[in-house]
Design an enzyme around this catalytic site. Structure first.
Site, mmCIF file in Angstrom:
data_model
loop_
_atom_site.group_PDB
_atom_site.id
_atom_site.type_symbol
_atom_site.label_atom_id
_atom_site.label_comp_id
_atom_site.label_asym_id
_atom_site.label_seq_id
_atom_site.Cartn_x
_atom_site.Cartn_y
_atom_site.Cartn_z
ATOM 1 N N LYS A 10 -2.477 -0.241 -24.973
ATOM 2 C CA LYS A 10 -2.889 -0.388 -26.382
ATOM 3 C C LYS A 10 -1.624 -0.341 -27.253
ATOM 4 O O LYS A 10 -0.772 -1.202 -27.107
ATOM 5 C CB LYS A 10 -3.916 0.681 -26.725
ATOM 6 C CG LYS A 10 -5.179 0.560 -25.859
ATOM 7 C CD LYS A 10 -6.280 1.470 -26.296
ATOM 8 C CE LYS A 10 -7.556 1.223 -25.538
ATOM 9 N NZ LYS A 10 -7.670 1.982 -24.296
ATOM 10 N N ASP A 67 -7.121 12.647 -25.408
ATOM 11 C CA ASP A 67 -7.103 11.245 -24.975
ATOM 12 C C ASP A 67 -6.442 10.455 -26.107
ATOM 13 O O ASP A 67 -7.065 10.165 -27.133
ATOM 14 C CB ASP A 67 -8.547 10.784 -24.731
ATOM 15 C CG ASP A 67 -8.622 9.320 -24.322
ATOM 16 O OD1 ASP A 67 -7.612 8.602 -24.473
ATOM 17 O OD2 ASP A 67 -9.702 8.905 -23.847
ATOM 18 N N ARG A 98 -2.168 -3.197 -18.448
ATOM 19 C CA ARG A 98 -3.366 -2.353 -18.317
ATOM 20 C C ARG A 98 -3.026 -1.221 -17.353
ATOM 21 O O ARG A 98 -2.363 -1.433 -16.342
ATOM 22 C CB ARG A 98 -4.540 -3.157 -17.770
ATOM 23 C CG ARG A 98 -4.865 -4.388 -18.548
ATOM 24 C CD ARG A 98 -6.290 -4.820 -18.348
ATOM 25 N NE ARG A 98 -7.136 -4.091 -19.264
ATOM 26 C CZ ARG A 98 -7.236 -4.355 -20.570
ATOM 27 N NH1 ARG A 98 -6.558 -5.338 -21.110
ATOM 28 N NH2 ARG A 98 -8.012 -3.637 -21.351
ATOM 29 N N TYR A 133 0.846 -1.198 0.000
ATOM 30 C CA TYR A 133 0.000 0.000 0.000
ATOM 31 C C TYR A 133 0.878 1.243 0.000
ATOM 32 O O TYR A 133 1.874 1.305 0.714
ATOM 33 C CB TYR A 133 -0.891 0.036 1.248
ATOM 34 C CG TYR A 133 -2.345 -0.059 0.885
ATOM 35 C CD1 TYR A 133 -2.960 0.978 0.186
ATOM 36 C CD2 TYR A 133 -3.097 -1.191 1.187
ATOM 37 C CE1 TYR A 133 -4.281 0.887 -0.190
ATOM 38 C CE2 TYR A 133 -4.427 -1.282 0.808
ATOM 39 C CZ TYR A 133 -5.018 -0.248 0.120
ATOM 40 O OH TYR A 133 -6.325 -0.337 -0.260
HETATM 41 C C1 LIG Z 1 -9.886 6.648 -26.230
HETATM 42 C C2 LIG Z 1 -10.087 5.798 -25.014
HETATM 43 N N1 LIG Z 1 -10.141 6.397 -23.816
HETATM 44 C C3 LIG Z 1 -10.334 5.692 -22.682
HETATM 45 C C4 LIG Z 1 -10.461 4.324 -22.718
HETATM 46 C C5 LIG Z 1 -10.754 3.600 -21.446
HETATM 47 O O1 LIG Z 1 -9.769 2.766 -21.017
HETATM 48 P P1 LIG Z 1 -10.062 1.547 -20.032
HETATM 49 O O2 LIG Z 1 -10.765 0.518 -20.818
HETATM 50 O O3 LIG Z 1 -8.698 1.162 -19.575
HETATM 51 O O4 LIG Z 1 -10.900 2.073 -18.902
HETATM 52 C C6 LIG Z 1 -10.387 3.662 -23.942
HETATM 53 C C7 LIG Z 1 -10.522 2.208 -24.003
HETATM 54 O O5 LIG Z 1 -10.832 1.599 -24.952
HETATM 55 C C8 LIG Z 1 -10.200 4.418 -25.123
HETATM 56 O O6 LIG Z 1 -10.154 3.849 -26.331
#
Ligand SMILES: Cc1ncc(COP(=O)(O)O)c(C=O)c1O
Length: 420
Positions: free
Chosen positions: A221, A192, A227, A47
């Site tokens: 990705k 994002d 993850r 933790y």
């Molecule tokens: C553009 C985008 N933002 C956020 C996310 C969310 O990620 P997570 O699935 O790890 O919560 C994704 C997931 O596919 C995504 O493609």
């Protein structure tokens, strides 16, 4: 390996499923063994609420170094001065951006899920469309982002935060145009880059760093890590005990406070270590070559599919993914996903712009090249993959033929093992 034979069996079954087929969901990848090794360590036991040097728990001297390493590598890789590597995944990271920059009821703007955005960009059933007054932009008829229409929508609704970035969009995003739109209404601008961060690193997609106010990326990705997610910005966090004003300069502090104590408790230290490993890999010249190859493979695959009579949204791709409109093939996205799955090609059903069908059984499928490229496949193999996709779609009702295709694909994959 495991004493728990039930779970061992399932893990082996999943490994075999991945190895024997073609994973073409563009948000997936195969991590290195080094990344996997870091995940399965005692770091998971620790933790460490807070940040390096400012923890609410004892015994954090080692995990402080782990987190600092991950932060430093993230900053170097993306050319920013601040990195928060604690968000447990992409959706909670986006939640932190909203929590940091706007209040419930404020107007926010993002791309509609049905046109390639993510649900955390303002979908009505998501927190982002429930707690905020969400305005959604779409694309033009061909599926391209329509910056003029986005500008007009911004003038009409005056959002306080604009989310730019996509989940099923095959083209380059013009960060400068998004910046102009945000500036015209005085909105914060978030990028994002979850899908494209690996391509930003390899130079195949322009970086939003220095243009937008805050960047979020998942790590699992195209970036090929475990993850997880990171939030990146410029500036430095100020006194953590003082509530910062909502200004661009204060974004590092605002983000850190939003992640913890705002939304999360303890960071996942094993995940942070694995992110550090992945970022170390992404800093090598080999990773640049990898990203270049992902984009080249996607280009060839899109051209081959087009030759075979498939309609691609926007007519092709500039990145790692494509959205295929299956209407002229007389099957739905759901049927396409199923047929390809039986042939050993994993894709996901997806809406196309202005989809006449329902999101539960949309007109298209989304597929991409990150995972296949990790296995060493190149342009030559993409031509073969296009043929298999075509055969699976053409024979979508013939279970025997689909099983034959799967056997053929499994034999082919033996030359392209998962990373070891
Ligand atoms: C553009 C985008 N933002 C956020 C996310 C969310 O990620 P997570 O699935 O790890 O919560 C994704 C997931 O596919 C995504 O493609």
């Amino acid at each position: 390996m495991f004493k728990d034979k039930e779970i061992e069996k399932l893990i082996k079954a999943e490994q075999k499923r991945q190895a024997d087929g073609l994973e073409m969901i563009p948000s997936e990848n195969h991590t290195s063994e080094q990344v996997l090794a870091a995940m399965g360590t005692r770091l998971s036991d620790k933790y460490s609420e807070g940040y390096p040097g400012m923890r609410y728990y004892g015994g954090c001297e080692v995990v402080d170094k782990v987190e600092n390493l991950a932060r430093d590598r993230a900053k170097e890789l993306f050319g920013v001065t601040h990195a928060n590597v604690q968000p447990h995944s992409g959706s909670p990271a986006n939640q932190a951006i909203y929590y940091a920059l706007v209040d419930p009821g404020d107007t926010v703007m993002g791309m509609s899920l049905y046109f390639g955005g993510h649900m955390t960009h303002g979908l009505k059933v998501n927190f982002s469309g429930t707690y905020y007054n969400s305005v959604q932009y779409t694309t033009d008829k061909e599926g391209f982002m329509d910056y003029e229409a986005i500008y007009e929508l911004a003038q009409e609704h005056k959002p306080k935060l604009i989310m730019s970035g996509t989940t099923a969009y095959p083209r380059i995003i013009d960060w400068k145009k998004m910046r102009e739109i945000a500036d015209s209404v005085g909105a914060f601008l978030a990028a994002d880059i979850s899908h494209i961060s690996g391509l930003v690193v390899s130079g195949d997609h322009p970086s939003p760093a220095g243009i937008v106010d805050v960047i979020m990326t998942t790590t699992h990705k195209t970036l090929r890590g475990p993850r997880g997610a990171m939030i990146l910005a410029n500036g430095n966090p100020s006194n953590p005990l003082k509530k910062p004003e909502r200004t661009v300069e204060n974004i590092p502090s605002l983000i850190d406070r939003a992640v913890i104590p705002g939304l999360q408790g303890g960071p996942h230290n094993h995940q942070t270590a694995a992110i550090a490993v992945a970022l170390g890999e992404a800093l090598t010249p080999d990773f640049k070559k990898y990203g270049n190859q992902v984009a080249k493979n996607a280009k060839v695959l899109s051209e081959e599919l087009t030759k075979l009579g498939f309609n691609l949204v926007t007519g092709g791709t500039d990145n790692h993914l494509m959205v295929v409109d299956l209407n002229n093939k007389n099957i739905s996205g759901k049927e396409g996903e199923r047929a390809l799955g039986l042939a050993g090609i994993t894709v996901n059903k997806n809406t196309i712009p202005f989809d006449p069908r329902s999101p539960f059984d949309p007109s298209g499928i989304r597929l991409g090249t990150p995972a296949l490229t990790t296995r060493g496949m190149k342009q030559k193999e993409m031509k073969q993959v296009a043929q298999w996709i075509n055969m699976a779609v053409e024979n979508n009702k013939d279970e025997k033929k689909l099983a034959q295709l799967h056997a053929e694909i499994t034999a082919f994959t033996k030359d392209f093992p998962l990373p070891s």
